[in-house]
Write a protein that holds these residues in place. Structure first.
Motif, mmCIF file in Angstrom:
data_model
loop_
_atom_site.group_PDB
_atom_site.id
_atom_site.type_symbol
_atom_site.label_atom_id
_atom_site.label_comp_id
_atom_site.label_asym_id
_atom_site.label_seq_id
_atom_site.Cartn_x
_atom_site.Cartn_y
_atom_site.Cartn_z
ATOM 1 N N PHE A 1 -38.860 -17.009 -5.787
ATOM 2 C CA PHE A 1 -37.626 -17.803 -5.804
ATOM 3 C C PHE A 1 -37.099 -17.943 -7.229
ATOM 4 N N ASN A 2 -38.032 -18.209 -8.171
ATOM 5 C CA ASN A 2 -37.651 -18.336 -9.572
ATOM 6 C C ASN A 2 -37.053 -17.057 -10.126
ATOM 7 N N PHE B 1 -35.697 -14.327 -8.419
ATOM 8 C CA PHE B 1 -34.514 -13.760 -7.758
ATOM 9 C C PHE B 1 -33.390 -14.761 -7.497
ATOM 10 N N ILE B 2 -33.694 -16.056 -7.515
ATOM 11 C CA ILE B 2 -32.659 -17.053 -7.214
ATOM 12 C C ILE B 2 -32.336 -17.914 -8.429
ATOM 13 N N THR B 3 -33.289 -18.707 -8.859
ATOM 14 C CA THR B 3 -33.027 -19.689 -9.915
ATOM 15 C C THR B 3 -32.556 -19.038 -11.198
ATOM 16 N N HIS B 4 -33.292 -18.050 -11.686
ATOM 17 C CA HIS B 4 -32.948 -17.436 -12.965
ATOM 18 C C HIS B 4 -31.685 -16.597 -12.867
ATOM 19 N N LYS B 5 -31.413 -16.074 -11.679
ATOM 20 C CA LYS B 5 -30.246 -15.217 -11.523
ATOM 21 C C LYS B 5 -28.957 -16.016 -11.366
ATOM 22 N N PHE B 6 -29.021 -17.097 -10.566
ATOM 23 C CA PHE B 6 -27.792 -17.829 -10.246
ATOM 24 C C PHE B 6 -27.652 -19.169 -10.958
ATOM 25 N N ARG C 1 -35.244 -9.421 -17.240
ATOM 26 C CA ARG C 1 -35.317 -9.284 -15.784
ATOM 27 C C ARG C 1 -36.417 -8.309 -15.378
ATOM 28 N N TYR D 1 -42.748 -19.381 -4.497
ATOM 29 C CA TYR D 1 -42.063 -20.143 -5.555
ATOM 30 C C TYR D 1 -41.760 -19.235 -6.745
ATOM 31 N N TRP E 1 -26.043 -18.254 -16.093
ATOM 32 C CA TRP E 1 -25.110 -18.728 -15.056
ATOM 33 C C TRP E 1 -24.328 -19.941 -15.549
#
Length: 310
Positions: free
Chosen positions: A83-84, A86-91, A25, A80, A96
């Motif tokens: 987004f990758n 903070f969103i995609t990789h995290k959730f 991270r 993009y 996940w």
């Protein structure tokens, strides 16, 4: 003392995974920060190249300078990238997915454990039934001239098998109470603790056998306290016709080993929290049926039914 090697501290696998995930991270966020800095410098450079150096000064698309499109395109890639990170990789990354899979597995395991518990209970009841039947068979072989004890369930139930609510009867039928008294008079009556506690006092001319798992449960003199249905039947072995009188769980266990059911079927459905098990007509045969209409002493129509094991 000096020959012993120092033990290297061991890192727990779960802790190691957390450390590795944290390191990933940090790297992702560093790359995003570098991207942001380069984007700002690049945007300033594109604007300066067009306005100061005059590179592509006259190049426009839809009356908008070319460097605006270049900056917007670069901004899209930056968004993009963010987004990758903070969103995609995290959730919705692998971690996940693994977390969701673990939750599903845990839920399935809970269901399996519940099924196992129910299976063990059923197996225990079947074992008790077999032990009871074997004990009865041995007693018959030992003394073939002695009459056979007949374990009888006596119950009043509505059309929806309702038998009680809040540890109380739902109806008051005078003739049903008289029948109960007449049939059980002089016999052992087997019941659970809650059924016993629903009586103001022990019923006269009957031997009460109370089933309770509470070790320190106190009963009046003359009342027999046992821990299981099997022990209750053993305590009633000198009675030719002991009766099972409730409650719901005791009825459920007794259905596997009883010889007869004396049922008062109240022809109405009731709201209840205790129910009688459904009677399987492939196991039980109806041998008597007497119908009673409702009258001034009986609010509901009812029938006295007798079932015997096939």
């Amino acid at each position: 003392m000096f020959g012993k090697k120092k033990q290297k501290p061991q890192i727990d696998k779960a802790q190691l995974e957390l450390i590795q995930n944290a390191q990933k991270r940090i790297k992702q966020k560093k790359r995003l920060y570098i991207h942001f800095v380069i984007f700002l410098i690049g945007a300033i450079f594109l604007i300066a190249a067009n306005t100061v150096l005059g590179i592509g000064k006259d190049v426009q698309f839809f009356e908008i300078d070319w460097f605006v499109y270049a900056i917007l395109l670069w901004l899209f890639f930056f968004v993009y990238h963010a987004f990758n990170v903070f969103i995609t990789h995290k959730f919705m990354g692998k971690a996940w997915e693994q977390n969701q899979l673990d939750k599903l597995v845990a839920k399935q395991q809970e269901r399996i454990d519940k099924l196992k518990e129910e299976f063990v209970k059923e197996e225990t009841l079947i074992a008790q039934s077999e032990v009871y039947n074997e004990t009865t068979s041995k007693a018959e072989n030992t003394n073939s001239n002695s009459p056979k004890s007949e374990l009888t369930i006596i119950v009043a139930a509505g059309e929806n098998d309702a038998i009680g609510k809040d540890n109380k009867l739902i109806w008051h039928l005078s003739d049903d109470l008289k029948r109960f008294k007449s049939l059980t008079n002089g016999h052992h009556i087997i019941m659970g603790r809650k059924t016993f506690e629903s009586f103001p006092k022990p019923l006269p001319n009957r031997t009460h056998v109370v089933i309770s798992r509470q070790q320190d449960y106190k009963v009046p003199n003359g009342v027999i306290l046992v821990n299981s249905l099997e022990d209750a039947i053993d305590a009633s072995k000198n009675d030719l016709q002991p009766f099972i009188i409730g409650g719901g769980e005791i009825y459920k266990q007794a259905m596997l080993i009883a010889d007869k059911i004396e049922l008062t079927r109240v022809h109405e459905s009731f709201e209840a929290d205790t129910f009688f098990p459904e009677i399987d007509t492939s196991v039980w045969k109806e041998t008597a049926n007497t119908f009673h209409k409702k009258d001034e002493n009986h609010k509901y129509e009812f029938s006295f039914l007798t079932y015997e094991r096939v």
